[in-house]
Design a protein around this motif. Structure first.
Motif, PDB file in Angstrom:
ATOM      1  N   TYR A  38       0.821  -1.211   0.000  1.00 35.50           N
ATOM      2  CA  TYR A  38       0.000   0.000   0.000  1.00 35.50           C
ATOM      3  C   TYR A  38       0.856   1.263   0.000  1.00 35.50           C
ATOM      4  CZ  TYR A  38      -4.577  -2.172   0.489  1.00 35.50           C
ATOM      5  OH  TYR A  38      -5.732  -2.868   0.261  1.00 35.50           O
ATOM      6  N   LEU A  39       2.003   1.214   0.671  1.00 41.07           N
ATOM      7  CA  LEU A  39       2.892   2.376   0.653  1.00 41.07           C
ATOM      8  C   LEU A  39       3.410   2.646  -0.754  1.00 41.07           C
ATOM      9  CD1 LEU A  39       4.973   2.000   3.951  1.00 41.07           C
ATOM     10  CD2 LEU A  39       3.418   3.863   3.345  1.00 41.07           C
ATOM     11  N   PHE A  40       3.731   1.569  -1.473  1.00 39.04           N
ATOM     12  CA  PHE A  40       4.158   1.735  -2.865  1.00 39.04           C
ATOM     13  C   PHE A  40       3.051   2.390  -3.684  1.00 39.04           C
ATOM     14  CE2 PHE A  40       3.976   0.042  -7.207  1.00 39.04           C
ATOM     15  CZ  PHE A  40       5.169   0.543  -7.715  1.00 39.04           C
ATOM     16  N   PHE A  41       1.834   1.904  -3.505  1.00 39.35           N
ATOM     17  CA  PHE A  41       0.705   2.475  -4.230  1.00 39.35           C
ATOM     18  C   PHE A  41       0.430   3.910  -3.799  1.00 39.35           C
ATOM     19  CE2 PHE A  41      -1.932  -0.145  -7.065  1.00 39.35           C
ATOM     20  CZ  PHE A  41      -1.111  -1.259  -7.139  1.00 39.35           C
ATOM     21  N   ALA A  42       0.675   4.193  -2.520  1.00 40.72           N
ATOM     22  CA  ALA A  42       0.405   5.539  -2.021  1.00 40.72           C
ATOM     23  C   ALA A  42       1.278   6.575  -2.714  1.00 40.72           C
ATOM     24  CB  ALA A  42       0.622   5.586  -0.508  1.00 40.72           C
ATOM     25  N   PHE A  43       2.536   6.207  -2.970  1.00 40.51           N
ATOM     26  CA  PHE A  43       3.462   7.151  -3.604  1.00 40.51           C
ATOM     27  C   PHE A  43       3.539   6.962  -5.121  1.00 40.51           C
ATOM     28  CE2 PHE A  43       5.027   7.054   0.787  1.00 40.51           C
ATOM     29  CZ  PHE A  43       5.165   8.407   1.038  1.00 40.51           C
ATOM     30  N   ILE A  78      -3.772  12.517 -13.487  1.00 34.29           N
ATOM     31  CA  ILE A  78      -5.154  12.446 -12.994  1.00 34.29           C
ATOM     32  C   ILE A  78      -5.692  11.023 -13.098  1.00 34.29           C
ATOM     33  CG2 ILE A  78      -7.530  13.162 -13.479  1.00 34.29           C
ATOM     34  CD1 ILE A  78      -6.384  15.902 -14.298  1.00 34.29           C
ATOM     35  N   LEU A  79      -5.462  10.380 -14.237  1.00 33.32           N
ATOM     36  CA  LEU A  79      -5.975   9.022 -14.441  1.00 33.32           C
ATOM     37  C   LEU A  79      -5.326   8.027 -13.480  1.00 33.32           C
ATOM     38  CD1 LEU A  79      -6.175   8.872 -18.350  1.00 33.32           C
ATOM     39  CD2 LEU A  79      -8.062   9.100 -16.719  1.00 33.32           C
ATOM     40  N   VAL A  80      -4.020   8.154 -13.296  1.00 34.17           N
ATOM     41  CA  VAL A  80      -3.320   7.251 -12.372  1.00 34.17           C
ATOM     42  C   VAL A  80      -3.831   7.443 -10.946  1.00 34.17           C
ATOM     43  CG1 VAL A  80      -1.092   6.758 -11.290  1.00 34.17           C
ATOM     44  CG2 VAL A  80      -1.240   7.029 -13.772  1.00 34.17           C
ATOM     45  N   THR A  81      -3.960   8.694 -10.533  1.00 35.00           N
ATOM     46  CA  THR A  81      -4.440   8.978  -9.174  1.00 35.00           C
ATOM     47  C   THR A  81      -5.871   8.489  -8.986  1.00 35.00           C
ATOM     48  OG1 THR A  81      -3.029  10.949  -9.101  1.00 35.00           O
ATOM     49  CG2 THR A  81      -4.766  10.776  -7.447  1.00 35.00           C
ATOM     50  N   ALA A  82      -6.723   8.721  -9.985  1.00 34.02           N
ATOM     51  CA  ALA A  82      -8.118   8.275  -9.898  1.00 34.02           C
ATOM     52  C   ALA A  82      -8.196   6.756  -9.784  1.00 34.02           C
ATOM     53  CB  ALA A  82      -8.895   8.759 -11.118  1.00 34.02           C
ATOM     54  N   ALA A  83      -7.348   6.058 -10.549  1.00 30.53           N
ATOM     55  CA  ALA A  83      -7.338   4.596 -10.485  1.00 30.53           C
ATOM     56  C   ALA A  83      -6.907   4.110  -9.101  1.00 30.53           C
ATOM     57  CB  ALA A  83      -6.406   4.039 -11.559  1.00 30.53           C
ATOM     58  N   LEU A  84      -5.899   4.760  -8.537  1.00 26.34           N
ATOM     59  CA  LEU A  84      -5.414   4.374  -7.213  1.00 26.34           C
ATOM     60  C   LEU A  84      -6.447   4.655  -6.127  1.00 26.34           C
ATOM     61  CD1 LEU A  84      -1.735   5.648  -7.496  1.00 26.34           C
ATOM     62  CD2 LEU A  84      -2.518   3.278  -7.543  1.00 26.34           C
ATOM     63  N   VAL A  85      -7.095   5.807  -6.218  1.00 30.34           N
ATOM     64  CA  VAL A  85      -8.138   6.144  -5.241  1.00 30.34           C
ATOM     65  C   VAL A  85      -9.307   5.169  -5.354  1.00 30.34           C
ATOM     66  CG1 VAL A  85      -9.863   7.880  -4.608  1.00 30.34           C
ATOM     67  CG2 VAL A  85      -7.510   8.578  -5.077  1.00 30.34           C
ATOM     68  N   PHE A  95      -3.174   6.026   3.698  1.00 33.93           N
ATOM     69  CA  PHE A  95      -2.769   5.862   2.306  1.00 33.93           C
ATOM     70  C   PHE A  95      -3.466   6.836   1.362  1.00 33.93           C
ATOM     71  CE2 PHE A  95      -2.130   1.542   4.155  1.00 33.93           C
ATOM     72  CZ  PHE A  95      -0.747   1.583   4.125  1.00 33.93           C
ATOM     73  N   LEU A  96      -4.754   7.058   1.561  1.00 37.10           N
ATOM     74  CA  LEU A  96      -5.469   7.982   0.681  1.00 37.10           C
ATOM     75  C   LEU A  96      -4.914   9.408   0.765  1.00 37.10           C
ATOM     76  CD1 LEU A  96      -7.718   8.257  -1.372  1.00 37.10           C
ATOM     77  CD2 LEU A  96      -9.324   8.662   0.497  1.00 37.10           C
ATOM     78  N   PRO A  97      -4.684   9.956   1.971  1.00 44.00           N
ATOM     79  CA  PRO A  97      -4.067  11.294   2.033  1.00 44.00           C
ATOM     80  C   PRO A  97      -2.679  11.346   1.398  1.00 44.00           C
ATOM     81  CG  PRO A  97      -5.077  10.752   4.139  1.00 44.00           C
ATOM     82  CD  PRO A  97      -5.112   9.508   3.310  1.00 44.00           C
ATOM     83  N   ILE A  98      -1.892  10.264   1.556  1.00 43.61           N
ATOM     84  CA  ILE A  98      -0.556  10.235   0.941  1.00 43.61           C
ATOM     85  C   ILE A  98      -0.675  10.280  -0.580  1.00 43.61           C
ATOM     86  CG2 ILE A  98       1.498   8.813   0.555  1.00 43.61           C
ATOM     87  CD1 ILE A  98       1.273   7.839   3.411  1.00 43.61           C
ATOM     88  N   GLN A  99      -1.645   9.544  -1.128  1.00 41.83           N
ATOM     89  CA  GLN A  99      -1.837   9.549  -2.580  1.00 41.83           C
ATOM     90  C   GLN A  99      -2.213  10.934  -3.089  1.00 41.83           C
ATOM     91  OE1 GLN A  99      -4.714   6.486  -3.224  1.00 41.83           O
ATOM     92  NE2 GLN A  99      -3.195   4.854  -3.394  1.00 41.83           N
ATOM     93  N   VAL A 100      -3.110  11.595  -2.376  1.00 45.08           N
ATOM     94  CA  VAL A 100      -3.519  12.941  -2.786  1.00 45.08           C
ATOM     95  C   VAL A 100      -2.330  13.895  -2.728  1.00 45.08           C
ATOM     96  CG1 VAL A 100      -4.985  14.905  -2.206  1.00 45.08           C
ATOM     97  CG2 VAL A 100      -5.917  12.590  -2.084  1.00 45.08           C
TER      98      VAL A 100
END
Length: 345
Positions: free
Chosen positions: A9-14, A37-44, A67-72
């Motif tokens: 999940y940490l890998f996905f977060a960053f 945008i597309l990558v972030t939307a897919a991860l979220v 994880f969600l805040p890290i992704q944003v």
């Protein structure tokens, strides 16, 4: 959640930061932004899917709160870095433009700093009229040790104290008293459980909000008369009653439904709206709606938790009935906050 899952999940977060690799050969800003945008939307989207299918609540909360805040944040950082690099490639940053950008940034920093100072001075001044507030670092539903924090509004100071019996009794306030659930036996409300119960000064009447059977079992506020062994439904709401409190003189109740604080007069049975402006825009899983009325009835604590897009810092939110104003007191001495109440002698 095991170590491998956390690393995954940490890998996905960053992961949004990997979009910066596009700028090595790419030059189109719109394409870079679209990819990010597309990558972030897919991860979220995957975050929501994983949280929905999580084995327990804690795993879901871990995903949403970490994880969600890290992704944003990673996506925002990626946008900034990537666009700066691409603009530099296109020769956008001339000396003249850099000078204008620098002047603008300095002006913004001065403006933000000045606003923060003014807002801070105003907030501290408001603290002086607040009664003291107590809260704990542990949830007393499950723990009876640890420490508490007393905030003095008059001095704007925080003091760490041990959880003695008097402080525990104040903060627990008869929560989850199973002994009162027997009053529902033989009624149409049989099977309800008590979420919070408060006893009046004469220990003759018990006021309760309930739940347990889903739906409208969470919409009700009861009064149980110990002497006559009678049960009365005094509030039948159209939505969840999150919490309530009994005034110090025992003359009225304050409760919250749909981001609205309401007052129920125990003599007349009349309900009036105190305020309908307490909605919290950002609410994390660990945040809590609550109702705690000060002794004089002027102040109502109605929420404790985070504030902002990434709610790292915790606050205690207060409504001033007299001035129709809202305040928030920062939580200090601990990273978590539970069992908030007024600490008035």
């Amino acid at each position: 959640m095991g170590l491998l899952w956390i690393l995954f999940y940490l890998f996905f977060a960053f992961a949004p930061i990997l979009c910066v690799l596009y700028v090595i050969k790419g030059k189109k800003i719109w394409l870079f932004n679209l990819i990010t945008i597309l990558v972030t939307a897919a991860l979220v989207g995957y975050d929501f899917f994983a949280a929905y299918n999580a084995e327990d609540f804690h795993t879901a909360a871990f995903i949403f709160q970490l994880f969600l805040p890290i992704q944003v944040a990673s996506a925002i950082l990626t946008f900034v870095i990537g666009n700066l690099i691409l603009l530099k490639k296109r020769g956008f940053f001339t000396k003249k433009r850099l000078k204008k950008i620098g002047i603008t940034l300095v002006a913004l920093l001065v403006l933000v700093g000045f606003s923060a100072i003014v807002r801070g001075l105003k907030t501290v001044a408001n603290y002086k009229v607040l009664p003291d507030i107590a809260y704990t670092a542990v949830n007393l539903r499950y723990y009876d040790d640890g420490f508490g924090v007393i905030f003095s509004g008059a001095d704007n100071e925080y003091k760490e104290v041990q959880l003695d019996e008097s402080l525990v009794n104040l903060l627990q306030k008869n929560e989850y008293p199973n002994e009162y659930e027997k009053c529902f036996s033989g009624t149409q409300y049989e099977g309800y459980h008590v979420r919070r119960a408060l006893v009046d000064q004469d220990s003759k009447k018990v006021y309760m909000i309930t739940g347990g059977l889903g739906g409208d079992s969470y919409y009700k506020l009861f009064c149980y008369d110990k002497g006559s062994n009678s049960l009365d439904l005094i509030v039948d709401g159209d939505s969840w009653i999150y919490d309530f409190d009994l005034s110090d003189d025992g003359s009225y109740l304050v409760y919250e439904i749909d981001n609205t604080l309401l007052r129920y007069d125990l003599s007349s049975g009349e309900t009036t709206v105190i305020t309908d402006k307490i909605k919290q825009k950002k609410k994390a899983a660990a945040d809590e709606k609550l109702v705690r009325v000060s002794k004089d009835g002027r102040f109502i604590i109605y929420f404790c938790g985070g504030d902002g897009l990434i709610p790292i810092k915790k606050y205690i939110f207060i409504y001033d009935v007299e001035k129709d104003e809202f305040q928030k007191v920062p939580v200090k001495k601990t990273r978590s906050v539970h069992n908030v109440d007024w600490y008035e002698e």
